[in-house]
Design an enzyme around this catalytic site. Sequence first.
Site: not given
Length: 256
Positions: A14, A56
Amino acid sequence: MSYGSPPVPLAIAHRGGAGLAAENTLDAFARSYALGLRYLETDARVTADGVCVAFHDGTLRRLRRRPDLVCQTSSHTLGAPSIADLLRAFPDANFAIDVKEADAIVPLAHAIRAADAAHRVCAAGAWDGWLARLRTDLGPGLTTALGWRALATLLASAPAKIIPPWWHEPARFAHVPARLVNRRTIAGAHGLGLRVVVWTVNDPPYMHRLLDAGVDGIITDRPDLLREVLIARDQWTAPDSDERVAVSRSGRKLPS
């Protein structure tokens, strides 16, 4: 070989491996790669100068303690690796890429096409229409997960076959928050020919329970722990010894 070809649970790092180093940095990706992971997850946003970067958030507030928007910041000032950087640095790795904004679609497609990397990318984390645009641009070599609307329908459906086929037939994966996964969801997705990948799971006992339930992959901040879990279950696949060695932006060779 296309994204997701091995018939074993996918171990996916991730944001490059956010539990091993700062998220979405070359250091994080390199550490996960060195552990033997060949599936790396990241995010796609576009900077003020049109560069598709691995970042992100929409702002720099959390990571840089600044209120600036990524879309109003130059790639040089931001200092995040570009998607092109990552595809070049890890030429034998697969990437799950969450498309965080519509403006990232065109530069993302350009970066993937320039690297001839569509076959090792799964586009996810976006509206169905955004993913359809990428599929149209990059062709059938690109893998996609369900878009948000189709995923919401899958999670609400009993049985899942009520989802219109044009919502799910182009997709090969369903990326599902772990807290929303149950055996019915997994069975429904499998019935549609979808492989279920859950996020974000960092607890080894929970990893075991999800794998026992039949998930096809796990996205984790702790790829080191997931690797240990898969080894214990005899489900870990080490990279081939003859794989190419990735090279970071600095030119440092990364261990295979």
